[in-house]
Design an enzyme around this catalytic site. Structure first.
Site, PDB file in Angstrom:
ATOM      1  N   LYS A 162     113.690 -26.559  69.036  1.00 21.82           N
ATOM      2  CA  LYS A 162     112.949 -26.206  70.262  1.00 21.82           C
ATOM      3  C   LYS A 162     113.381 -27.105  71.425  1.00 21.82           C
ATOM      4  CE  LYS A 162     108.588 -27.789  70.931  1.00 21.82           C
ATOM      5  NZ  LYS A 162     108.451 -28.456  72.235  1.00 21.82           N
ATOM      6  N   ASN A 163     113.462 -28.410  71.146  1.00 19.97           N
ATOM      7  CA  ASN A 163     113.727 -29.328  72.253  1.00 19.97           C
ATOM      8  C   ASN A 163     115.177 -29.309  72.727  1.00 19.97           C
ATOM      9  OD1 ASN A 163     111.067 -29.964  72.210  1.00 19.97           O
ATOM     10  ND2 ASN A 163     111.300 -32.032  71.376  1.00 19.97           N
ATOM     11  N   ARG A 184     104.908 -27.945  80.014  1.00 18.44           N
ATOM     12  CA  ARG A 184     105.279 -29.054  80.875  1.00 18.44           C
ATOM     13  C   ARG A 184     106.800 -29.189  81.004  1.00 18.44           C
ATOM     14  NH1 ARG A 184     107.072 -33.841  80.688  1.00 18.44           N
ATOM     15  NH2 ARG A 184     106.370 -35.365  82.205  1.00 18.44           N
ATOM     16  N   CYS A 218      98.753 -32.981  80.130  1.00 21.43           N
ATOM     17  CA  CYS A 218      98.731 -32.066  79.001  1.00 21.43           C
ATOM     18  C   CYS A 218      97.952 -32.703  77.883  1.00 21.43           C
ATOM     19  CB  CYS A 218     100.129 -31.699  78.551  1.00 21.43           C
ATOM     20  SG  CYS A 218     100.876 -32.987  77.585  1.00 21.43           S
ATOM     21  N   ARG A 226     101.257 -37.165  81.620  1.00 20.79           N
ATOM     22  CA  ARG A 226     102.711 -37.222  81.417  1.00 20.79           C
ATOM     23  C   ARG A 226     103.363 -37.133  82.781  1.00 20.79           C
ATOM     24  NH1 ARG A 226     104.018 -33.493  76.196  1.00 20.79           N
ATOM     25  NH2 ARG A 226     106.060 -34.443  76.318  1.00 20.79           N
ATOM     26  N   PRO A 227     103.637 -38.306  83.354  1.00 17.59           N
ATOM     27  CA  PRO A 227     104.178 -38.333  84.713  1.00 17.59           C
ATOM     28  C   PRO A 227     105.596 -37.761  84.781  1.00 17.59           C
ATOM     29  CG  PRO A 227     104.179 -40.540  83.741  1.00 17.59           C
ATOM     30  CD  PRO A 227     103.478 -39.636  82.771  1.00 17.59           C
ATOM     31  N   ILE A 228     106.019 -37.391  85.995  1.00 16.97           N
ATOM     32  CA  ILE A 228     107.407 -36.931  86.170  1.00 16.97           C
ATOM     33  C   ILE A 228     108.128 -37.768  87.229  1.00 16.97           C
ATOM     34  CG2 ILE A 228     107.046 -34.554  85.372  1.00 16.97           C
ATOM     35  CD1 ILE A 228     107.025 -33.770  88.387  1.00 16.97           C
ATOM     36  N   ASP A 229     107.579 -38.969  87.464  1.00 14.56           N
ATOM     37  CA  ASP A 229     108.172 -39.822  88.495  1.00 14.56           C
ATOM     38  C   ASP A 229     109.654 -40.101  88.249  1.00 14.56           C
ATOM     39  OD1 ASP A 229     106.956 -41.201  86.262  1.00 14.56           O
ATOM     40  OD2 ASP A 229     107.540 -43.079  87.214  1.00 14.56           O
ATOM     41  N   LEU A 230     110.041 -40.279  86.980  1.00 11.61           N
ATOM     42  CA  LEU A 230     111.451 -40.601  86.693  1.00 11.61           C
ATOM     43  C   LEU A 230     112.360 -39.413  86.998  1.00 11.61           C
ATOM     44  CD1 LEU A 230     110.926 -42.475  83.299  1.00 11.61           C
ATOM     45  CD2 LEU A 230     111.369 -43.499  85.536  1.00 11.61           C
ATOM     46  N   ASP A 239     107.023 -37.296  67.668  1.00  8.62           N
ATOM     47  CA  ASP A 239     106.668 -35.939  67.256  1.00  8.62           C
ATOM     48  C   ASP A 239     106.420 -35.830  65.742  1.00  8.62           C
ATOM     49  OD1 ASP A 239     106.829 -35.115  69.833  1.00  8.62           O
ATOM     50  OD2 ASP A 239     108.738 -34.072  69.646  1.00  8.62           O
ATOM     51  N   ARG A 271     103.839 -22.732  69.270  1.00  6.98           N
ATOM     52  CA  ARG A 271     104.780 -23.238  70.278  1.00  6.98           C
ATOM     53  C   ARG A 271     106.039 -23.807  69.614  1.00  6.98           C
ATOM     54  NH1 ARG A 271     102.632 -27.848  73.095  1.00  6.98           N
ATOM     55  NH2 ARG A 271     104.763 -27.777  73.812  1.00  6.98           N
TER      56      ARG A 271
HETATM   57  C1  UD1 Z   1     110.354 -34.924  75.019  1.00 11.58           C
HETATM   58  C2  UD1 Z   1     110.077 -33.890  73.959  1.00 11.58           C
HETATM   59  C3  UD1 Z   1     108.804 -34.232  73.203  1.00 11.58           C
HETATM   60  C4  UD1 Z   1     108.868 -35.654  72.673  1.00 11.58           C
HETATM   61  C5  UD1 Z   1     109.249 -36.646  73.775  1.00 11.58           C
HETATM   62  C6  UD1 Z   1     109.490 -38.058  73.266  1.00 11.58           C
HETATM   63  C7  UD1 Z   1     111.020 -31.874  74.890  1.00 11.58           C
HETATM   64  C8  UD1 Z   1     110.792 -30.506  75.428  1.00 11.58           C
HETATM   65  N1  UD1 Z   1     109.942 -32.608  74.596  1.00 11.58           N
HETATM   66  O1  UD1 Z   1     109.266 -34.880  75.933  1.00 11.58           O
HETATM   67  O2  UD1 Z   1     108.659 -33.318  72.129  1.00 11.58           O
HETATM   68  O3  UD1 Z   1     107.585 -36.021  72.177  1.00 11.58           O
HETATM   69  O4  UD1 Z   1     110.459 -36.210  74.425  1.00 11.58           O
HETATM   70  O5  UD1 Z   1     110.479 -38.058  72.302  1.00 11.58           O
HETATM   71  O6  UD1 Z   1     112.155 -32.274  74.689  1.00 11.58           O
HETATM   72  N2  UD1 Z   1     107.654 -40.949  81.350  1.00 11.58           N
HETATM   73  C9  UD1 Z   1     107.331 -41.508  82.560  1.00 11.58           C
HETATM   74  N3  UD1 Z   1     107.787 -40.886  83.701  1.00 11.58           N
HETATM   75  C10 UD1 Z   1     108.546 -39.755  83.666  1.00 11.58           C
HETATM   76  C11 UD1 Z   1     108.870 -39.198  82.412  1.00 11.58           C
HETATM   77  C12 UD1 Z   1     108.422 -39.824  81.262  1.00 11.58           C
HETATM   78  O7  UD1 Z   1     106.645 -42.512  82.631  1.00 11.58           O
HETATM   79  O8  UD1 Z   1     108.927 -39.257  84.720  1.00 11.58           O
HETATM   80  C13 UD1 Z   1     107.177 -41.594  80.103  1.00 11.58           C
HETATM   81  C14 UD1 Z   1     106.232 -40.683  79.319  1.00 11.58           C
HETATM   82  O9  UD1 Z   1     104.903 -40.766  79.787  1.00 11.58           O
HETATM   83  C15 UD1 Z   1     106.398 -41.201  77.900  1.00 11.58           C
HETATM   84  C16 UD1 Z   1     107.866 -41.651  77.874  1.00 11.58           C
HETATM   85  O10 UD1 Z   1     108.283 -41.762  79.222  1.00 11.58           O
HETATM   86  O11 UD1 Z   1     105.567 -42.335  77.722  1.00 11.58           O
HETATM   87  C17 UD1 Z   1     108.798 -40.720  77.142  1.00 11.58           C
HETATM   88  O12 UD1 Z   1     108.596 -39.394  77.607  1.00 11.58           O
HETATM   89  P1  UD1 Z   1     109.778 -38.347  77.687  1.00 11.58           P
HETATM   90  O13 UD1 Z   1     110.930 -38.833  76.873  1.00 11.58           O
HETATM   91  O14 UD1 Z   1     110.037 -38.018  79.110  1.00 11.58           O
HETATM   92  O15 UD1 Z   1     109.143 -37.079  76.982  1.00 11.58           O
HETATM   93  P2  UD1 Z   1     109.411 -35.571  77.362  1.00 11.58           P
HETATM   94  O16 UD1 Z   1     110.791 -35.395  77.855  1.00 11.58           O
HETATM   95  O17 UD1 Z   1     108.277 -35.068  78.177  1.00 11.58           O
END
Ligand code: UD1
Length: 418
Positions: free
Chosen positions: A22-23, A92, A116, A121-125, A305, A397
Site C-alpha cells: 500500500k505504502n 492523509r 487523523c 500529523r503535521p505536514i510542515d516538513l 505499523d 484500507r
Molecule cells: C508513512 C506511512 C505510515 C507509517 C509512517 C512511519 C504511507 C502512506 N504511510 O506515513 O504507514 O506509519 O510512514 O513509518 O507511506 N512529521 C512531522 N512533520 C511532517 C511530517 C512528519 O513532524 O511534515 C513527523 C510525524 O508526526 C511522525 C514522523 O514525522 O512523528 C514520521 O512520519 P512520516 O514518516 O511522515 O509518516 P507518513 O509519511 O505520514
C-alpha cells in the site's frame, strides 16, 4: 454494522502470496501524473486507500483502468490542479499530490489534510521541502495554494526522516531543473521502490535506501510499467497470525530483508524462521515468549505499523515485553480493546508494558485505525472462543481479501454483513 466473526485457536497452515505494498503504490499512483502518457502498475492491491487515490487521479482528468492486479493510469490530459476537501479527507497521504502536481503543472491546490486517528500529523516538513525548491505556498482557510515561484533543484534537509515528505520532495524535484539533494531522507523500502519506478520513467534518481537522495530533474519523463513490491506490514500481520495460533505458514512475494526487525522479534519470541529471497516460512509450536523491548523507529528500526500487531500476538503469550512507540502519539488505541479480551497492558505515555496473560478470550471489539484493527484480528485468531471485530472500514484500507486469505490458511473467520 458489519464485523468479522472469528473463532480462535485454529492453527494456520499453508502458503500465501502477499499483496503489493500500500505504502509504495500510493506515491506511485501520484507519480503517474509526472508523465503525459500511460503508465502501468502491477501487483496493485484492491484497497480502499488505492480506490481513493484513483478517485483523485480521475478527478484531475486521468483515465484510470484496472485489469486484474494492474492499474493503468493515462495522465495525458489533466484538466484541473485542485483536490477538493472531501477527497483529501479520505486519506492523509494524498498530500503527496502536492509534489506531483507541482512537478507536472507548476501549480496545486489541496485542502489541508489535518489530523487523523494516530494523533496530530503535521505536514510542515513537506511544505518546507517544497518551498526550498521554489514553491510559493499560501495557507488560507484550510486550503494550500501552491505555485511555481521559480522551481529549481536545491539542497533539502529534513529534520525528521519523514516518509511522506521524502516522497513529496522526490516527486517535486523531478520537475525542477538541476540537482536536488534530500539530506536526512527516510530510508524505507517503499522509497527505494518509488525510486525504481521513477527510474523506469527515465528520472535520474539515486541514493534511496540511504539518507541522501539525489535527483536531477527537469528532463521529460516517459511512460513506464512497474511491479510494486510486496507489502511488508501485511506480511508481518500474516506471520503474527500464524505465530499466535501455533501454526506454520509460508509467505511469498516478500523480501525478508525488508522485515528484519520484525523477524528478529518473532524469533526471540520462540518462532522458527526460514527465509529465502522472496519468501518467509514461520513455524511456532508453543505460546510466544516476551521479547526484550520493542522500540519503534524509522527504517531499519522496528516499524510503527507493526507495533499493534506484534503487541496483540505477545499479549496472548507468556512473559513481559516493553513497547515504546516513538513515531506517533495516540498509537495505543488498540490497547483498551485488547484488554477486553483479557490482555494485561499498562500504558504510560510512549511506553506500554505487556505482561503475557496466556491465551486471550473472545470479545466484541472495535477497530479504531488500520493496524490497530488488524491487531484485533490477530488477537482473535489466537483467542479462546469467539471474537467480533467491527470498524472494518479501517481494516479495508490496507488488507486485500483479509478474511478470505486467513480462511484459506485454516482460520475460522467470517464477515457478517451489517
Ligand atoms: C508513512 C506511512 C505510515 C507509517 C509512517 C512511519 C504511507 C502512506 N504511510 O506515513 O504507514 O506509519 O510512514 O513509518 O507511506 N512529521 C512531522 N512533520 C511532517 C511530517 C512528519 O513532524 O511534515 C513527523 C510525524 O508526526 C511522525 C514522523 O514525522 O512523528 C514520521 O512520519 P512520516 O514518516 O511522515 O509518516 P507518513 O509519511 O505520514
Amino acid at each position: 454494522m458489519s464485523c468479522y466473526k472469528i473463532t480462535g485457536g485454529r492453527p494456520l497452515s499453508g502458503s500465501l502470496a502477499v499483496h503489493g505494498a500500500k505504502n509504495s503504490v500510493l506515491p506511485m499512483l501520484a507519480a503517474c501524473l509526472l508523465v503525459p502518457g500511460q503508465c502501468v502498475l502491477r501487483n496493485v492491491p484492491d484497497l480502499s486507500d488505492v480506490s481513493a487515490t484513483i478517485d483523485i487521479l480521475r478527478l484531475l482528468g486521468c483515465r484510470v483502468d484496472r485489469e486484474g492486479d494492474a492499474v493503468l493510469v493515462d495522465a495525458s490530459v489533466l484538466n484541473r490542479s485542485d483536490v477538493p476537501e472531501h477527497l483529501m479527507r479520505e486519506m492523509r497521504s494524498s498530500v503527496i499530490f502536492l509534489g506531483a502536481l507541482l512537478a507536472r503543472l507548476g501549480v496545486a491546490e489541496l485542502s489541508y489534510p489535518g489530523g487523523c486517528e494516530l494523533g496530530p500529523r503535521p505536514i510542515d516538513l513537506h511544505l518546507t521541502a517544497l518551498r526550498t525548491l521554489g514553491a510559493v505556498i499560501l495557507e488560507e482557510q484550510g486550503v494550500l495554494c501552491c505555485q511555481n515561484g521559480g522551481l529549481q533543484g536545491r539542497e533539502i534537509c529534513l529534520s525528521i526522516p519523514s516518509v511522506g515528505a521524502t516522497e513529496n520532495a522526490m516527486l517535486a524535484a523531478c520537475g525542477c531543473p538541476g540537482l536536488t539533494t534530500i539530506l536526512g531522507a527516510a530510508r524505507e523500502p517503499e522509497i527505494v521502490d518509488l525510486q525504481n519506478f521513477l527510474r523506469a520513467m527515465g528520472a535520474k534518481v539515486t541514493g534511496a535506501g540511504g539518507s541522501a537522495i539525489s535527483i536531477t530533474g527537469g528532463a521529460p519523463l516517459h511512460p513506464a510499467e512497474y511491479r510494486v513490491m510486496g507489502d511488508r506490514i501485511a506480511a508481518a500481520t500474516y506471520l503474527c497470525s500464524a505465530a499466535v495460533t501455533e501454526g506454520e505458514i509460508e509467505v511469498d512475494g516478500i523480501e525478508p530483508d525488508t522485515l528484519t526487525a520484525v523477524l528478529a522479534c518473532l524469533e526471540e519470541a520462540g518462532c522458527t524462521l526460514h527465509t529465502d529471497p522472496g519468501r518467509i516460512v514461520l513455524a511456532c509450536s508453543a505460546p510466544l515468549r516476551g521479547v526484550r523491548q520493542v522500540r519503534t523507529a524509522p527504517y531499519p528500526g522496528f516499524p510503527t505499523d507493526a507495533q499493534a500487531i506484534l503487541m496483540a500476538a505477545l499479549a496472548g503469550g507468556e512473559g513481559a515485553t516493553l513497547f515504546v512507540e516513538n513515531m506517533f502519539d495516540s498509537r495505543y488505541r488498540h490497547v483498551d480493546e485488547l484488554r477486553r479480551m483479557g490482555a494485561d497492558i499498562q500504558v504510560a505515555g510512549r511506553a506500554a508494558m505487556v505482561s503475557g496473560a496466556g491465551r486471550l478470550h473472545g470479545a466484541a471489539v472495535r477497530a479504531t485505525d488500520l493496524r490497530g484493527g488488524a491487531a484485533l484480528v490477530v488477537a482473535g485468531l489466537g483467542a479462546e472462543g469467539t471474537t467480533q471485530v467491527s470498524g472494518l472500514g479501517h481494516i479495508r484500507r490496507g488488507y486485500e481479501r483479509f478474511p478470505q486469505n486467513l480462511r484459506a490458511l485454516g482460520a475460522e473467520i467470517r464477515e457478517i454483513p451489517a
